[in-house]
Design an enzyme around this catalytic site. Structure first.
Site, mmCIF file in Angstrom:
data_model
loop_
_atom_site.group_PDB
_atom_site.id
_atom_site.type_symbol
_atom_site.label_atom_id
_atom_site.label_comp_id
_atom_site.label_asym_id
_atom_site.label_seq_id
_atom_site.Cartn_x
_atom_site.Cartn_y
_atom_site.Cartn_z
ATOM 1 C CG ASP A 155 -0.279 -7.453 7.897
ATOM 2 O OD1 ASP A 155 -1.215 -7.103 7.155
ATOM 3 O OD2 ASP A 155 -0.283 -8.503 8.553
ATOM 4 C CB CYS A 211 -0.122 -7.653 0.599
ATOM 5 S SG CYS A 211 0.557 -7.649 2.268
ATOM 6 C CG ASP A 212 -1.616 -10.755 4.701
ATOM 7 O OD1 ASP A 212 -1.617 -9.560 4.387
ATOM 8 O OD2 ASP A 212 -1.487 -11.142 5.867
ATOM 9 C CE LYS A 213 -5.106 -9.045 6.799
ATOM 10 N NZ LYS A 213 -3.641 -9.128 6.819
ATOM 11 C CB CYS A 223 5.956 -12.206 3.694
ATOM 12 S SG CYS A 223 5.496 -10.619 4.401
ATOM 13 C CB SER A 283 2.694 -12.839 12.581
ATOM 14 O OG SER A 283 3.459 -13.150 11.438
#
Length: 533
Positions: free
Chosen positions: A50, A91-93, A163, A439
């Site tokens: 992101d 990461c989040d994807k 994160c 977010s």
């Protein structure tokens, strides 16, 4: 040639720190696979972040890259006819994209959560990426200086990984464990910690056994498993992005499961057992030490389908034996929760006929309501300019449209104006309604996100004008446009300008399905009125 051939799905990238440690993990996994009698083949996918990839394409490369990950995996693994997959989720994807590929290909798969980043300090106090998110909004409104924001950004991240906090990445790693697709007890975990390395090697050995046992994802990804995952997400006040991602996995599994409906049905039954930053006082490190995902699932066991299978070949109930949380103040029992009111709230109404999503604070005593005149913006940049000019006043409802999967295309991020409102001291005084995404870390005030149908797909947001009255009633879970139908019938709907005529985002715009179908890329049939792109 007789050995199981395993794809090691690696999204390594030097562009973002979330992925910077994955090459070392891939090497360790390959060694563990070899020790177990298999052969590992490292393959690469796109690695969206992101922070990095939202700069271009109006932010559209973020969500759309999730589906690129799925297609990357399909091309490499199906094309080579490999036998199984071990995916490195960071990461989040990556986690949802990898789960979608596992569900699509139905090859034995283990998802390995590769850890969260250590937090730093700034100005003598802890500072993580959540603080930088909010700081950017405060800087945009002149509340802090550039030196302070720069100092925060240079010190917030003290190591590789996702994160810190209960953002989308840690939420989806926990969901993988609840689904049975990650090894029990492996999420969340500090990146590069001894525990992470032990889990990595265990997963490398286990994937070879999984192939030999022919235990496939669609055997694990049952209705009961999805209910377990949704229950876990509600119990930890997970990222609202978990809703569309889990729906996308269900779509790829061709399961017919309505994940959105699950969130609505289970919301009032599931107590809030963890309050991890930014949702509450505890750090992700404290949550991990208390027992992490397994600790939460142990506390929830009476609400779960404990007969659901996991990637170990054993049931969830069998795996939860002996996993009582080490700290019942961080992961609380059901009779003493942080709260009984859901923090992930799905809303409907005349402005969101299909659905919208609201993230509520853990400590709010009752769901807020808000009614006021609309102030309409067709891009985050226009909204930020309006905020700087003082256009938004207490009582207004900011409408941010054109940010849905088609409108961006790729789904734009609506969080910057939300953070700017916080920087302007207008949180709770100005509401937001948007078809964009928010977010997974920070949401402030009364914000209705991911409104569907989106404006670019003919949703009611396309008809809203400045001054229209909008009502947000979170007690009854509604968001309504209080304009007579006969008046709306006279209006010409807003339509987005089409920037992406060629390339990946053009393909995405022409093939993406609505959010309530997970925003997966499945071309519509001719009967649905879409020509072959």
């Amino acid at each position: 040639m007789a050995k199981p051939k395993i794809a090691i799905v690696n999204s390594s990238s030097q562009l973002a720190t979330c992925y910077s440690h994955l090459d070392d993990i891939a090497r360790a996994v390959k060694e563990a696979i070899a020790e177990a009698g298999g052969v590992g083949f490292e393959i690469r996918t796109v690695a969206p972040s992101d922070f990095i990839h939202s700069a271009g394409g109006r932010g559209g490369y973020i969500l759309s890259a999730r589906d690129l990950i799925t297609h990357d995996i399909e091309a490499a693994v199906e094309g080579a006819q490999l036998d199984g997959m071990l995916t490195l989720a960071s990461c989040d994807k990556t986690a949802p994209g990898q789960l979608m590929a596992a569900a699509r290909l139905d090859l034995p798969t283990i998802v390995v959560g590769c850890g969260y980043q250590a937090c730093g300090t700034f100005g003598g106090r802890p500072c993580d990426i959540e603080d930088v998110f909010l700081g950017a909004g405060h800087y945009a409104q002149g509340r802090i200086g550039l030196d302070e924001l720069t100092g925060m950004s240079e010190n917030a991240v003290a190591g590789p990984g996702v994160c810190a906090g209960m953002g989308t990445a840690n939420s989806l790693h926990i969901a993988c464990e609840a689904l049975g697709m990650a090894l029990p007890g492996s999420t969340p975990v500090l990146a590069n910690s001894p525990r992470m390395w032990a889990d990595v090697r265990t997963a490398g050995r286990r994937i070879v056994e999984l192939v030999r046992e022919d235990l496939r994802p669609r055997t694990l990804l049952t209705r009961e498993a999805f209910e377990n995952a949704v229950t876990a997400m509600l119990a930890v006040s997970a990222s609202i992005n978990s809703v569309k991602h889990l729906q996308a996995v269900a779509e790829e599994a061709q399961s017919g499961i309505d994940v959105y409906g699950m969130y609505e049905r289970l919301a009032d039954r599931v107590p809030l057992l963890a309050a991890v930053r930014p949702n509450g006082p505890h750090s992700i490190e404290e949550f991990e030490a208390a027992g992490g995902a397994s600790g939460v699932l142990w506390q929830l066991r009476e609400l779960l389908h404990t007969e659901a299978l996991t990637a170990t070949g054993r049931t969830l109930g069998e795996e939860l034996a002996g996993r009582q949380p080490a700290d019942p103040e961080v992961i609380r029992p059901g009779e003493r929760p942080f709260g009984r009111r859901p923090t992930i709230v799905l809303v409907r109404g005349s402005l969101a006929p299909a659905t919208g999503i609201v993230k509520l604070a853990v400590d709010e005593e009752r769901p807020p309501s808000f009614t006021g005149p609309a102030k309409v913006y067709d891009s985050p940049q226009d909204a930020l300019a309006g905020l700087r000019a003082g256009d938004a006043q207490p009582g207004h409802v900011l409408v941010l449209r054109g940010l849905g999967p088609k409108g961006t295309p790729g789904m734009g991020m609506a969080s910057r104006p939300v953070f700017a409102l916080d920087g302007a001291g207008l949180t709770g005084k100005v509401a937001v309604v948007t078809d964009g995404q928010l977010s997974g870390l920070v949401n402030k005030g009364v914000v209705v996100g991911e409104v569907s149908p989106e404006a670019a797909d003919g949703g009611p947001l396309a008809l809203v004008r400045d001054g229209d009255t909008i009502s947000i009633d979170l007690t009854n879970r509604r968001v309504d446009l209080l304009v007579p139908d006969e008046e709306l019938a006279t209006r010409i709907p807003w339509t987005p300008s089409v920037d992406a005529e060629r390339g990946w985002l053009s393909v995405y715009r022409r093939t993406v399905r609505p959010l309530q179908e997970g925003a997966v890329l499945t071309p519509r049939t001719l009967e649905e009125g879409t020509t072959n792109a």
